[in-house]
Structure formats: C-alpha cells, structure tokens
Design a protein around this motif. Structure first.
Motif, mmCIF file in Angstrom:
data_model
loop_
_atom_site.group_PDB
_atom_site.id
_atom_site.type_symbol
_atom_site.label_atom_id
_atom_site.label_comp_id
_atom_site.label_asym_id
_atom_site.label_seq_id
_atom_site.Cartn_x
_atom_site.Cartn_y
_atom_site.Cartn_z
ATOM 1 N N ILE B 131 50.555 26.530 16.151
ATOM 2 C CA ILE B 131 49.075 27.068 16.471
ATOM 3 C C ILE B 131 48.266 26.184 17.451
ATOM 4 N N THR B 132 47.160 26.633 18.022
ATOM 5 C CA THR B 132 46.251 25.718 18.668
ATOM 6 C C THR B 132 45.013 25.755 17.847
ATOM 7 N N ASP B 133 44.820 24.690 17.148
ATOM 8 C CA ASP B 133 43.583 24.640 16.258
ATOM 9 C C ASP B 133 42.220 24.343 16.970
ATOM 10 N N ALA B 134 41.281 25.221 17.192
ATOM 11 C CA ALA B 134 40.036 24.784 18.067
ATOM 12 C C ALA B 134 38.869 24.888 16.844
ATOM 13 N N ARG B 135 39.261 24.870 15.625
ATOM 14 C CA ARG B 135 38.071 25.012 14.646
ATOM 15 C C ARG B 135 37.424 23.455 14.563
ATOM 16 N N PRO B 136 38.057 22.357 14.614
ATOM 17 C CA PRO B 136 37.458 21.233 14.541
ATOM 18 C C PRO B 136 36.449 21.157 15.697
ATOM 19 N N GLU B 137 35.370 20.196 15.177
ATOM 20 C CA GLU B 137 33.851 20.272 16.189
ATOM 21 C C GLU B 137 34.222 19.721 17.549
ATOM 22 N N ARG B 138 34.922 18.748 17.783
ATOM 23 C CA ARG B 138 35.128 18.139 19.234
ATOM 24 C C ARG B 138 36.413 18.377 19.647
ATOM 25 N N ILE B 139 37.436 18.425 18.575
ATOM 26 C CA ILE B 139 38.797 18.360 19.022
ATOM 27 C C ILE B 139 39.685 19.625 18.910
ATOM 28 N N VAL B 140 40.414 19.774 20.002
ATOM 29 C CA VAL B 140 41.279 21.066 19.876
ATOM 30 C C VAL B 140 42.739 20.211 19.547
ATOM 31 N N VAL B 141 43.422 20.915 18.631
ATOM 32 C CA VAL B 141 44.739 20.299 18.428
ATOM 33 C C VAL B 141 45.907 21.367 18.602
ATOM 34 N N ASN B 142 46.634 21.016 19.744
ATOM 35 C CA ASN B 142 47.821 21.943 20.271
ATOM 36 C C ASN B 142 48.952 21.523 19.760
ATOM 37 N N GLN B 143 49.223 22.292 18.593
ATOM 38 C CA GLN B 143 50.847 21.968 17.931
ATOM 39 C C GLN B 143 51.833 22.060 18.901
ATOM 40 N N ASN B 144 51.740 23.029 19.997
ATOM 41 C CA ASN B 144 53.003 22.994 20.718
ATOM 42 C C ASN B 144 53.330 21.818 21.179
ATOM 43 N N ARG B 145 52.459 20.871 21.555
ATOM 44 C CA ARG B 145 52.879 19.834 22.128
ATOM 45 C C ARG B 145 52.999 18.411 21.389
ATOM 46 N N CYS B 146 52.596 18.586 20.104
ATOM 47 C CA CYS B 146 52.712 17.289 19.213
ATOM 48 C C CYS B 146 54.193 16.841 18.863
ATOM 49 N N ILE B 147 54.445 15.585 19.138
ATOM 50 C CA ILE B 147 55.761 15.072 18.883
ATOM 51 C C ILE B 147 55.720 14.327 17.424
ATOM 52 N N LYS B 148 54.926 14.390 16.610
ATOM 53 C CA LYS B 148 54.636 13.716 15.279
ATOM 54 C C LYS B 148 55.114 12.458 15.419
ATOM 55 N N CYS B 149 54.340 11.799 16.396
ATOM 56 C CA CYS B 149 54.533 10.183 16.530
ATOM 57 C C CYS B 149 53.984 9.459 15.774
ATOM 58 N N LYS B 150 52.793 10.166 15.280
ATOM 59 C CA LYS B 150 51.904 9.392 14.170
ATOM 60 C C LYS B 150 50.932 8.264 14.621
ATOM 61 N N ARG B 151 50.790 8.270 16.068
ATOM 62 C CA ARG B 151 49.980 7.354 16.326
ATOM 63 C C ARG B 151 48.430 7.457 16.058
ATOM 64 N N CYS B 152 48.144 9.017 16.103
ATOM 65 C CA CYS B 152 46.763 9.196 15.738
ATOM 66 C C CYS B 152 46.595 9.198 14.183
#
Ligand SMILES: Cc1cc2nc3c(=O)[nH]c(=O)nc-3n(C[C@H](O)[C@H](O)[C@H](O)COP(=O)(O)O)c2cc1C
Ligand code: SF4
Ligand code: SF4
Ligand code: SF4
Ligand code: FES
Lengths: 573, 420
Positions: B131-152
């Motif tokens: 999914i691409t999650d656009a529900r947050p206020e400012r941020i969009v999280v696009n799970q297609n691209r996440c490599i789960k590096c945990k930096r964030c």
C-alpha cells in the motif's frame, strides 16, 4: 507497568478478551509512554496475539512437514467442515477461530492441534467431529484434551542412562555445598559439556565469561522455546524432569553469581506451565530457591517463567532476550555475546533446557561416570525426538556415537530415504550416510530426527521448510527476509515442472548468498538443507528438470500464464 | 586516543581503535557501500549491503569496530557480487518503478544500483501488492519502496520523544509503518528531515516531491567520470560486412525506439556499418535474413509478445533487452501486483467510460490473450545483454550495440547509467 512486563500484559488482554483491541494498545502505549505503533509492532510480531476478536476456542493446527505427511490437509478440511469456519479468518463464528501454526512439539503424535493451548493429538476427521461437538456442548477442554506426553522409546543400559534415571529434588544441588564455584565450573569444563540448543558452544566457557563479567546484575535464562520443527525433547525433559532443569539453572547461578533467572517457555507448551510452577514452588519451600540457598550465605536466586507468544526466532538467544525485554523478537547484531551484554544490558547466560539438565547430572553423577559414556569428543548421552515414517516415534536417549542405522532400526523406520537431522535448520542425509555416527566427530545432532520414506515428495519437504523460514524470519535483515521468499519462488518452479538445471544452480548460488550475509542463525541456516538436498538427492532432481532448446533455454509455463485470461473470458461471456 | 593498524584488501590502513569500520575505511580512501548505516547511531545492521570479510568471515562492515591486526576484504570479485545481489534482492522484494518515483535521482538505493552496476536482477521480481498510505498529515508512506532499513524508526521522533515509525508483522510480511497520532505532531521541517533520512522513496512529504529537475538531483550531479565497464564481449568473426540489426517494441511505449532515433546525424554514420532488417524504424514487417543482433523494447504482456520474442530469438544471434520494460517489466508491470481480473474489470467493465452494465471484456480469437503478469524477456527466452534506462540515452544504446558487434572498447560514464 514496566516494558519488560509487556508480553504478560498482552497475554492478559489476549486471554481476557480474545484479542488486543485498539483501546488496549492505546492504554498500554500511554502507560509505557511510547507511541501506539510501537505496541502494535510488538503485538503483530507474535502470532498468538490477535488484533481482531476471536472465537471462544482458538484452534491452532500444526502445519509442519511431519503433520503434512500424516494427514494435515484432511484434518484441516475436517475442522473447516465441522466449525463452518475458514482457516485464518476472523469473525465467522462466536465459538471458533482457526489458524495454522508451525510445529507445536507433538511430531510423534501428528496430526495435532492446540485448542486454547490444550493439546489434541493423533487427530482423525472423526475425532475432529467429536471434539467440535463436545465443545459445542460445552464440555471442558481440560477433560477432553489429549495427553501430550511423548513416549520414551529407548534408554541406554541403566549404567549408561543419564537423563531418564531416578530423580529426586536436590539430587545435584546437595553436592554444591562442598565445592566452590570455580570447582563446579571445572567439573562442567572437564565433562566437555556443549550447548544442546544447536550451536554446541562450550558451556563452561559461556559460564566462565559471565562469572568474570562485572555487570551489576546477572541473569540465567533457560531457553525452552523449542521451535525447531520436529523437536520435542525439551518438552519431554520439562515434563518429566523439570526439577533437574531447574537445578542446572541454580548451578549456573552459583557459578556466575546471578540472582535472577527466567524460563522462556514457548506458548505451545502452556500445558506444562502449572507443573513447572509447582516445581518452582517446591524448590522455594525447600530452600533451593530464594535467599541463602542451601544455607550458603548470599546465594540468592529466583526463577520466573516467561511464556512466549508464537515466534520461532525467539529461540535464538538474542531475539529471546529482546522478547523478554518486551520488544519484537528481532535478533541482535552480533557485537557482543549475551554474557557481555544480555538482558537489560547485563551479563546473561542463555542455555538450552537439556544443557541445564545435563549440567545438573554432571554435578550429581560426577565426572568419572560421565566420561565413560559417549565418544571422545561428545561425552554422555543425547536426548532425541524422533518422528516421521517410523513405527515408534518418541523420545530416545542415546549414547553419543550411535549410528543412524541403529537408530533407524530402533525406531522401526520403514524404507527410510530422506532423513533430516536437527530440524529444517540442520542437515539432510541420504541412505549412503546411514553408517554415520551421531556425535561431534561425525554427525552432530541437536535433538531432532525426522525420517521420510521413499514415497515422500522431497519437493514437498523442501517447500514446507522454505515456507516456514519465510514466515518465521524476524524480518530485520534483507537476505533472510527477501531471500527466503525468492527461494520459495524457485521451489514453486520445481513443483510446476518448469525448472531447468540453471534454476538448480541458482538455488545453490543464492542460498549461499543468504547464508553468508544474514544477520543471525535463522538466515544462515535456512537454505542449508535445500542446497544440500540438491546434491544428495541428485537423481531425484535430475528427473525434475527439463532440458530446453539452447536459445530458448528458459522454460515458460504458457498454460499457467493464460489461464486467468481464459477463465475470465469464459466467465464474462 | 589510540590508533589501530589493520589491512583492507592487503593494504595497510590506520584508524582510531574501536571506530566504525565504514568510517575508518573512508578515512583510508576505501568506499564500502551502506544504506542503513548512520555515523552517529549504533549500527542497525539491517540492510547488509556493507557485507565484507573479516579474517575470512562474512560480516556486516557497519557492525565492525576497528582493532589491531584485522584482515578485511572489501573489493574481491565475490564480495562485489554478494553486495550487488543484496541490492538486487531489495529491487525484487519491493516494487521499484524508478521512472515514476519521486525520489529517483536522489535515491541512495538506486545510486547503489548504479555503483554496483546492476543492469538486471538475477532474482525474479516478487510483485507483492503493497500500500501507499496517504492518511498521515504531512507524510505519504509508499510501502512499495521501503527496504526496512529502520533508519526512520531510530531517527524520526516527535519533540516529546515518541517514535513515529515502527516495524510491524514479521517474516515476509514485515513492514515499517507510521503512527498517525505521532506523525501529526511533526513540524514541516521534521517531516522533510524524515524524507531525507529515508534512503529510498518510501517517505515523501506531501507537496514536496518533484522539486528538483533532472540533472540537478543529488546523484545526477556526480561529476567524477566514473565508468561502468560493460559485459565482456563475445568473440565475433572480424568481418567488414555490414551487421544486420532487427528491433521491435513489445509491451513498451516506443520511448526506447524514439531514443534510438535520437542520435541525430549520428544515424548516418551508423548506416555505414549496419543495416536494418525487421524493425518498425524501416517498417520491414518480417524477417528476411538472419540477423546479427535484435534489440527488444518492452516486456511480454500478451501471447503475441511472446511469439514475437521467440521469433527474434530464432532469427538473431544476439538479443538485447533495451530499457526497463524489456529488462524486468517496467511500468507495464505495475499491473503485476493486481490480479488480471481486477485490471480488466477496471479497464473494460467498471471504468468511467464503459457502458452502464457492460459485461463483455473484448476478446476474439485473433486478439492476443493477455498474460496473468507482465514478464521480463529473460523469463521467456535467453537474453544476452541488458541496457538499462527509461529510455536509455541514444548514444548509449548505439555505443553498446557497436561495442557488442565490433568489440570496440566502450564503457559508460556513471551519470549516463540510469533507471529513469
Ligand atoms: C533461529 C534459531 C532458533 C533457535 N531456537 C532455539 C531453541 O528453540 N532452543 C534452544 O535451546 N536454542 C535455540 N537456538 C540456539 C540459541 O541461540 C542458543 O544458541 C542456545 O539457546 C544456547 O544454549 P546452549 O548453549 O545450551 O545450546 C536457536 C538458534 C537460532 C539461530
Ligand atoms: S537472519 Fe532472519 S531471523 Fe536473523 S536477523 Fe536476519 S531476518 Fe531476522
Ligand atoms: S528511485 Fe529509489 S525508491 Fe524510487 S523506485 Fe527507484 S530505487 Fe525505488
Ligand atoms: S521508510 Fe525509508 S527509512 Fe524507513 S525503513 Fe523504509 S526505507 Fe528505511
Ligand atoms: S549498512 Fe551495514 S547493514 Fe546496512
């Protein structure tokens, strides 16, 4: 509320309400002053925690390979038919919710399931029908559940039996009084005791390292997470000899100076909880736990039980520690040993159930007794859990050095063909290797032997393993998380019959990359059996591969590729 | 402060004892690729692209603390390939449609793809619906691209110290997810910082993407003339005869063909040495001769694509996949995360322009059948070379072709090597 109490808190909600609601998560997050997503992350890591309401009875049916060959599909269908529910779906019935689960430590009695953590073994469709009917009638689980005790099928002659011999409380501990911790440590070291959880790390070295550590607190952890499919020897030891295991922990505490211990018990063995708790209480009452144990001043030690929540990786020691700390059970990076930086940053000894039991027996029986048994490098005996295509599945205590052939004979294996040593993370052997000896010098075994006969599909075995690793990887590092999914795709290709010799080569190459780059043992061993099987069962795989025209050297399943389209067009006409 | 002396690939290096190997190597002029590593954090050790050998054992370089006498290997052929493989795993595990990604050109993962010279992935793409999650206020999280590096997870916190990101699930279902309540507390600046911390295009700030034009992006600007060496070239018979070239566009957009024509007058020089057979450029519809090389644009989306591709394989000595679509499916493969039924329903039955109550999906025995997925060409036939890009630059394409046909030395300048 402390973070370390998180798992217990979540269990409270799970048990009381059947699930962990948004509200519960918000409450806990607030109490711990962390964001909700952090709690959500912990909850979703463990598969016995649910985020949606479940029925009064949660049924977990084991899908390990042994179960699969003993009729898993049939039993699954029976459960669905009798309850009218679908596996993996919530909210279908107020009484029942069904899930598959990986090995529950009852491989000698498959097909088996846990219903609200009560064991039901040797299932047949008729039995399933009765069970569901009884539950609908409101019968008590306690009365209708099966006895999960694994049969002890073989013991060495009495003068060579170590584990399953007479035991009474304090049998090892009473010898502690006359020895200093250093002397006891030397004894363990002289007996050459090596960890029985799979890594065979010298126990004395581990204990010494903790003894020498200067952290303010120290801990002893008994690893009773026994998640390796096909293994149930720790269950049997805890069931029959929980006192012996506890004595081993106390010996470790005597040496390292730890004041607190944990038994990390997998939730699948919840039915042993009461028994172990009672043993702990008896120990306390007899001054074998608590303060000034055995009258030795300042020898204080207490043990707590932590019930896991469904995650194979929590058997890995650093993941286990994370889990105890109330976190996701992700394996730590290997910068420190737990004896340097373990539970809450303190020096921690983590040992397998059998290791502790063995340590206690060493103290009790003495070095001379032990050293006459076994081989040069592996002293004493080994507890094995044997399952699969054998007439006598169950627990075998063998003297180190017994050959596979002798074992297969003892358990009455029928046309053994593919034998899995130490579970899916271990190794597979073919019938040219049956003369090998179970011991450190030859074929080391952590405690499980699964026997598959001539008629079992090797592809099925390997697919079952790979699916297991793919789902049970903690997900923290790329090669294990992505790699096992990729390997599964390759196995699907073998299954479809469109695999070429190049595919098999690639499995080996890719498996090696996963092995070398993964962060913990799970990833490092996940592709082992698969790679090995390709060579050891070459004939089988040669029949599986297809030879293709040189330039079209890729085989493509056209039929499967147009199947969806064809059926859709048919349906929409 | 004590210094340690250790060896990297046989070269003696020195650095402060106990310092992080990645930084220590850098001080000694040796680059070890990283994605999850942050100088100031405890090592995360999640991505594993920093894999090196320490005294003969494979280990994540970012978790190593320098000590005297260490023997470290970094750039052996085996390790170079291992690290490349790990990045390839990231490409196939997620859905990385670089040509349509806001982070393209500024993406550290993509840049490592260039650095390690990934032309195509050895692994099959998994195409999992994410999914691409656009529900947050400012941020969009696009799970297609996440490599789960945990930096964030480690780095993005609210003013009052709450984590905004955290991992959920385990195994193949692991995701890095966002907490809406905490996210809402982030300032614009904090959100932008989160976007920069992410080594991929998984974290985006609404209204902030596409702010930099091509050429100005972080990794466009690499000035250093770093060259990628190309595949070793097959020995060809030296001959003065013109080489015969065929091309086709399968499930592509004809962009790669437009690019092939984009060499202006260069095409005249080209015609000195090659002649076209079957190709849309000359509109020769059927093979009339056996060809030296076939250039394929686009992947296989229907049965006709497969037929054409197989015909090319039969009629050409060498086959080259040109562009992202040919190499792994590219943009058309965006449909691979959905079922074919969903796609066809959406296009023909439920779309805004379809007739009310439409029930028929156009079909006829003469119309090719749509495949359940879009396939990379190398999944159907053997492909000899891959030229990445969307589209690849014209000079690049023809230089590679000449390189292959005439064994002319040619290596590509780093900024030309692109997935977008
Ligand atoms: C994926 C994985 C799973 C493991 N599971 C178990 C387990 O269930 N029980 C166990 O005792 N050790 C398990 N281990 C081994 C532990 O990490 C650790 O080595 C062991 O508990 C140490 O005890 P020992 O020295 O007594 O063997 C596992 C290791 C890995 C990598
Ligand atoms: S190897 Fe697997 S289980 Fe171990 S840390 Fe990596 S992802 Fe987790
Ligand atoms: S630019 Fe980076 S994040 Fe975006 S699709 Fe490409 S590799 Fe993935
Ligand atoms: S969102 Fe970005 S920073 Fe966070 S884990 Fe995914 S790739 Fe890494
Ligand atoms: S940079 Fe070392 S594991 Fe990611």
């Amino acid at each position: 509320m402390k973070r370390t109490g998180l798992l217990n808190k979540l269990w409270e909600f799970q048990n009381k309400f059947g699930y962990i609601s948004d509200n519960a998560i918000a409450q806990i997050a607030q109490k711990l002053s962390v964001s909700k997503i952090e709690i959500e992350g912990v909850v979703s890591f463990y598969h016995f925690f649910h985020r949606q309401p479940t029925g009064k009875y949660i049924i977990y049916l084991n899908n390990s390979i042994v179960a699969e060959f003993k009729g898993f599909q049939e039993i699954k269908a029976a459960f669905e038919k009798e309850t009218g529910c679908t596996f993996g779906c919530y909210g279908e019935n107020p009484l029942f919710t069904l899930f598959e689960t990986s090995c529950i430590g009852l491989s000698d009695q498959e097909p088996a399931a846990l219903i609200n953590f009560f064991p039901f073994t040797n299932l047949t469709p008729e039995k399933v029908k009765t069970i569901i009917q009884q539950l609908k009638n409101g019968n008590s689980l306690r009365f209708i559940s099966s006895n999960p005790t694994s049969k002890i099928q073989y013991l060495p002659p009495e003068d060579k039996t170590i584990f399953y011999r007479k035991y009474e409380m304090g049998i090892a501990l009473k010898k502690l009084k006359n020895h200093t911790p250093d002397e006891v440590l030397n004894l363990i070291s002289a007996a050459n005791l090596e960890g029985r959880g799979g890594a065979f790390f010298p126990t004395a070295k581990k204990w010494k390292s903790s003894k020498e550590s200067s952290t303010s607190k120290k801990y002893i952890i008994c690893n009773a997470d026994e998640g390796e499919p096909g293994t149930f020897k720790d269950k049997s030891l805890l069931n029959n000899l929980s006192g012996l295991v506890i004595e081993g922990m106390i010996v470790a505490a005597y040496i390292s100076g730890a004041a607190n211990g944990f038994i990390y018990l997998r939730a699948e063995y919840m039915y042993l909880l009461e028994k172990i708790e009672n043993t702990l209480r008896e120990f306390q009452e007899n001054n074998l736990l608590g303060n000034d144990i055995l009258g030795i001043p300042k020898f204080n030690f207490n043990i707590q039980i932590q019930v896991g929540a469904g995650a194979y990786i929590c058997g890995e020691e650093s993941a286990l520690i994370e889990s105890l700390e109330g976190k996701r059970g992700e394996a730590r990076i290997k910068k420190y040993y737990p004896t340097e930086y373990g539970y809450l940053g303190c020096s921690t000894i983590v040992n397998n159930v059998e290791t502790f039991a063995m340590a206690a027996r060493i103290i009790e029986l003495g070095i001379h007794f032990i050293s006459t048994i076994g081989t040069k490098e592996s002293k004493g005996t080994k507890v094995l859990s044997i399952s699969g295509d054998v007439a006598k599945p169950g627990i075998y205590e063998i003297e180190w050095g017994m050959t596979v052939k002798e074992i297969l004979h003892l358990c009455q294996a029928t046309s053994p063909h593919f034998v899995q040593i130490s579970g899916p993370s271990g190794i597979c052997i073919n019938n040219t290797e049956f003369d090998r000896k179970i011991c450190k010098e030859d074929l080391i075994c952590a405690g499980s032997i699964m026997v598959f006969n001539n008629f079992r599909s090797i592809t099925k075995i390997l697919e079952n393993y790979t699916k297991f690793f793919k789902e049970e990887s903690c997900g923290v590092c790329t090669p294990c998380r992505a790699g096992n999914q990729i390997l599964h795709e390759k196995i699907k290709k073998i299954k479809k019959g469109i695999c070429t010799s190049k595919d098999l080569e690639e499995i080996k190459e890719w498996g090696k990359i996963i092995k070398l780059t993964s962060r913990c043992g799970l990833g490092q061993f996940s592709a082992n059996t698969l790679i090995m099987a390709l060579d050891k069962f070459e004939g089988y795989f040669n029949q599986k591969i297809i030879k293709t025209n040189e330039n079209l050297n890729v085989e493509f399943d056209m039929e499967a590729a147009v199947y969806n389209y064809d059926s859709l067009i048919k349906d929409t006409q | 402060m004590k210094n340690s002396s250790f060896k990297i690939d046989g070269r003696v290096c020195t650095a402060e004892t106990g310092s992080n190997l990645i930084e220590a190597a850098k001080q000694n002029g040796i680059f070890i690729p990283t994605l999850c590593h942050f100088k100031h954090l405890d090592p995360l050790g999640t991505c594993r692209v920093c894999t090196v050998k320490l005294n003969g054992r494979d280990i994540a370089g970012c978790t190593v603390r320098v000590a005297d006498g260490m023997e470290i290997e970094v750039n052996t052929p085996e390790l170079l390939d291992t690290r490349k493989a790990i990045i390839e795993m990231m490409f196939v595990e997620g859905n990385h449609f670089c040509p349509s990604c806001e982070k393209s050109g500024d993406c550290q993962m993509q840049n490592l793809g260039y650095e390690t010279g990934i032309k195509y992935t050895r692994f099959p793409h998994l195409f999992i619906d994410r999914i691409t999650d656009a529900r947050p206020e400012r941020i969009v999280v696009n799970q297609n691209r996440c490599i789960k590096c945990k930096r964030c997870i480690e780095e993005v916190k609210t003013f009052d110290g709450y984590k905004v990101f955290y991992s959920i699930n385990k195994g193949n279902k692991t995701l890095v997810s966002i907490d809406y309540e905490q996210e809402a507390k982030l300032s614009e600046l904090q959100a932008v910082r989160a976007m920069h911390i992410c080594p991929t295009g998984s974290i985006l700030v609404k209204g902030k993407s596409f702010s930099k034009p091509f050429g100005d992006r972080q990794f466009d600007a690499i000035t250093e003339e770093k060259s990628m060496s190309l595949n070793p070239v097959k020995k060809q018979r030296a001959t003065t005869k013109k080489k015969i070239v065929a091309t086709t566009s399968l499930a592509g957009c004809f962009g790669c063909h437009m690019s092939m024509l984009d060499i202006d007058l260069g095409i005249l020089d080209l015609f000195e040495v090659i002649e076209f057979n079957k190709t849309p450029i000359t509109d020769i519809k059927n093979f009339t001769k056996h060809c030296d090389i076939g250039l394929i644009e686009g992947g296989c989306s229907n049965t006709q694509n497969i037929e054409v591709l197989r015909e090319f394989r039969k009629n050409c000595d060498i086959l080259v996949s040109v562009g992202e679509c040919a190499i792994w499916g590219g943009l058309p493969a965006m449909r691979n995360t959905f079922s074919l039924e969903e796609c066809l329903r959406e296009s023909y039955l439920d779309s805004m322009t379809s007739e009310e109550n439409e029930t028929i999906i156009p079909n006829h025995e003469d119309i090719p059948k749509i495949l359940n997925n879009v396939y990379a060409n190398h999944e159907i036939v053997k492909i000899d070379y891959h030229i990445p890009g969307c589209p690849p630059d014209a000079n690049y394409i023809w230089n590679v072709v000449k390189n292959i046909l005439f064994q002319e030395e040619y290596s590509i300048a780093h900024p030309k090597y692109k997935y977008d």
